[in-house]
Design a protein around this motif. Sequence first.
Motif, PDB file in Angstrom:
ATOM      1  N   PRO A  39      44.909  36.447  44.849  1.00 17.25           N
ATOM      2  CA  PRO A  39      45.991  35.461  44.733  1.00 17.25           C
ATOM      3  C   PRO A  39      45.664  34.257  43.845  1.00 17.25           C
ATOM      4  O   PRO A  39      46.485  33.850  43.026  1.00 17.25           O
ATOM      5  CB  PRO A  39      46.234  35.036  46.184  1.00 17.25           C
ATOM      6  CG  PRO A  39      45.813  36.228  46.992  1.00 17.25           C
ATOM      7  CD  PRO A  39      44.636  36.808  46.249  1.00 17.25           C
ATOM      8  N   ALA A  40      44.466  33.695  43.988  1.00 16.57           N
ATOM      9  CA  ALA A  40      44.108  32.526  43.182  1.00 16.57           C
ATOM     10  C   ALA A  40      44.016  32.901  41.702  1.00 16.57           C
ATOM     11  O   ALA A  40      44.557  32.197  40.830  1.00 16.57           O
ATOM     12  CB  ALA A  40      42.784  31.939  43.665  1.00 16.57           C
ATOM     13  N   ARG A  41      43.344  34.000  41.417  1.00 18.21           N
ATOM     14  CA  ARG A  41      43.210  34.450  40.026  1.00 18.21           C
ATOM     15  C   ARG A  41      44.577  34.813  39.444  1.00 18.21           C
ATOM     16  O   ARG A  41      44.884  34.486  38.293  1.00 18.21           O
ATOM     17  CB  ARG A  41      42.277  35.662  39.986  1.00 18.21           C
ATOM     18  CG  ARG A  41      42.151  36.319  38.623  1.00 18.21           C
ATOM     19  CD  ARG A  41      41.184  37.492  38.667  1.00 18.21           C
ATOM     20  NE  ARG A  41      41.299  38.330  37.489  1.00 18.21           N
ATOM     21  CZ  ARG A  41      41.494  39.633  37.504  1.00 18.21           C
ATOM     22  NH1 ARG A  41      41.607  40.270  38.661  1.00 18.21           N
ATOM     23  NH2 ARG A  41      41.592  40.318  36.392  1.00 18.21           N
ATOM     24  N   PHE A  42      45.419  35.481  40.261  1.00 16.43           N
ATOM     25  CA  PHE A  42      46.739  35.866  39.781  1.00 16.43           C
ATOM     26  C   PHE A  42      47.566  34.643  39.398  1.00 16.43           C
ATOM     27  O   PHE A  42      48.171  34.601  38.319  1.00 16.43           O
ATOM     28  CB  PHE A  42      47.478  36.688  40.839  1.00 16.43           C
ATOM     29  CG  PHE A  42      48.944  36.800  40.561  1.00 16.43           C
ATOM     30  CD1 PHE A  42      49.404  37.586  39.509  1.00 16.43           C
ATOM     31  CD2 PHE A  42      49.871  36.103  41.328  1.00 16.43           C
ATOM     32  CE1 PHE A  42      50.761  37.666  39.222  1.00 16.43           C
ATOM     33  CE2 PHE A  42      51.223  36.188  41.053  1.00 16.43           C
ATOM     34  CZ  PHE A  42      51.668  36.976  40.000  1.00 16.43           C
ATOM     35  N   CYS A  43      47.621  33.639  40.267  1.00 15.12           N
ATOM     36  CA  CYS A  43      48.427  32.459  39.974  1.00 15.12           C
ATOM     37  C   CYS A  43      47.913  31.724  38.743  1.00 15.12           C
ATOM     38  O   CYS A  43      48.704  31.244  37.916  1.00 15.12           O
ATOM     39  CB  CYS A  43      48.472  31.536  41.182  1.00 15.12           C
ATOM     40  SG  CYS A  43      49.463  32.176  42.555  1.00 15.12           S
ATOM     41  N   ALA A  44      46.608  31.656  38.601  1.00 19.70           N
ATOM     42  CA  ALA A  44      46.038  31.014  37.414  1.00 19.70           C
ATOM     43  C   ALA A  44      46.416  31.771  36.150  1.00 19.70           C
ATOM     44  O   ALA A  44      46.839  31.177  35.151  1.00 19.70           O
ATOM     45  CB  ALA A  44      44.518  30.935  37.558  1.00 19.70           C
ATOM     46  N   ASP A  45      46.286  33.095  36.189  1.00 19.35           N
ATOM     47  CA  ASP A  45      46.608  33.908  35.017  1.00 19.35           C
ATOM     48  C   ASP A  45      48.105  33.904  34.728  1.00 19.35           C
ATOM     49  O   ASP A  45      48.529  33.893  33.565  1.00 19.35           O
ATOM     50  CB  ASP A  45      46.112  35.335  35.210  1.00 19.35           C
ATOM     51  CG  ASP A  45      44.593  35.445  35.127  1.00 19.35           C
ATOM     52  OD1 ASP A  45      43.937  34.430  34.801  1.00 19.35           O
ATOM     53  OD2 ASP A  45      44.058  36.542  35.383  1.00 19.35           O
ATOM     54  N   ALA A  46      48.912  33.918  35.791  1.00 20.45           N
ATOM     55  CA  ALA A  46      50.367  33.894  35.602  1.00 20.45           C
ATOM     56  C   ALA A  46      50.808  32.578  34.980  1.00 20.45           C
ATOM     57  O   ALA A  46      51.626  32.554  34.044  1.00 20.45           O
ATOM     58  CB  ALA A  46      51.076  34.124  36.933  1.00 20.45           C
ATOM     59  N   GLY A  47      50.278  31.473  35.467  1.00 19.73           N
ATOM     60  CA  GLY A  47      50.609  30.184  34.884  1.00 19.73           C
ATOM     61  C   GLY A  47      50.180  30.087  33.430  1.00 19.73           C
ATOM     62  O   GLY A  47      50.919  29.586  32.585  1.00 19.73           O
ATOM     63  N   ARG A  48      48.989  30.611  33.142  1.00 17.14           N
ATOM     64  CA  ARG A  48      48.468  30.589  31.777  1.00 17.14           C
ATOM     65  C   ARG A  48      49.327  31.459  30.851  1.00 17.14           C
ATOM     66  O   ARG A  48      49.527  31.119  29.678  1.00 17.14           O
ATOM     67  CB  ARG A  48      47.021  31.081  31.783  1.00 17.14           C
ATOM     68  CG  ARG A  48      46.282  30.877  30.468  1.00 17.14           C
ATOM     69  CD  ARG A  48      44.825  31.317  30.589  1.00 17.14           C
ATOM     70  NE  ARG A  48      44.128  30.606  31.662  1.00 17.14           N
ATOM     71  CZ  ARG A  48      43.685  31.174  32.780  1.00 17.14           C
ATOM     72  NH1 ARG A  48      43.838  32.461  32.987  1.00 17.14           N
ATOM     73  NH2 ARG A  48      43.064  30.446  33.686  1.00 17.14           N
ATOM     74  N   ALA A  49      49.854  32.575  31.364  1.00 14.52           N
ATOM     75  CA  ALA A  49      50.659  33.487  30.551  1.00 14.52           C
ATOM     76  C   ALA A  49      52.045  32.932  30.253  1.00 14.52           C
ATOM     77  O   ALA A  49      52.686  33.350  29.289  1.00 14.52           O
ATOM     78  CB  ALA A  49      50.789  34.831  31.261  1.00 14.52           C
ATOM     79  N   GLY A  50      52.507  32.003  31.097  1.00 16.21           N
ATOM     80  CA  GLY A  50      53.840  31.441  30.890  1.00 16.21           C
ATOM     81  C   GLY A  50      54.872  31.890  31.890  1.00 16.21           C
ATOM     82  O   GLY A  50      56.075  31.727  31.658  1.00 16.21           O
TER      83      GLY A  50
END
Length: 283
Positions: free
Chosen positions: A111-122
């Motif tokens: 979950p933490a990695r996903f949210c970080a990557d999702a935010g970074r992706a836009g």
Amino acid sequence: MSRIAARFAALRQAGRGALIPYLEAGDPDLDTAAAILRGMPGAGADLIEIGVPFTDPMADGPTIQAASKRGLLAGATLGRTLSMVASFREHDVDTPIILMGYLNPIDSYGPARFCADAGRAGVDGLIVVDLPSEEADLLENHAAEHGLDIIRLVAPTTDEVRLPTVLQGSSGFIYYVSITGVTGTRTASEADLVLALPNLRKATDLPVAIGFGIRTPAQAAAAVRVADGAVVASALIETLAKSLDRHGQAGPDTVSLVLDQVRMLAEGVRTARVGAQVKEIVA
């Protein structure tokens, strides 16, 4: 202000509702899905919902189940879906993107990695169909840290006692599931929606988008006369599926057929309140 909040505020100022078309990541292949995504804003999409393929899409009817299967066979993953969004953001920094999916892939990703990557992706918002409000702390803090709205589903069966719990921690907009059952099976009438939305409006100031069963420009228009947005999914997936060859591969007109349908839906939404009495739902 998030992209989602900004877009709904701009539409409210313009006096119209939002069209939110859906596509399944990787359906029927990664390149075709990416081309459809790139073309949707120009065809009239105000926000875009991207389905993340999953092996057990319990809320979805046969049409989106088939799209999910095609996406998985084409190699779509949660990571590749984020890459598709990141590529889209190279050319479009304004159109809000919402990922719709299930908890298992997010939990596996972390979950933490996903949210970080999702935010970074836009990515701007998340609809996690099978995440109950009581367990939303799995995502809420991580999502907030990276500017992701958590969009709640509210059903016709959600009563006044349950509603505050469902809405707790929600942001962006509320997704009103207009029918009981799975996607793409039937449609609620405008009269049904007029009766259903007052209790929801009393419980939240967030915009409300209506989904599950909206298939035509007229139905999308009816939705935005009583709510703030219309989500169209199965009808677009059906158009895509009919364009595929006997091997399930994209045809020469797959992208254009889907985008032409988005244009027709957008016309319905954008003219829905012109010369008509808008049924205001107020607290």
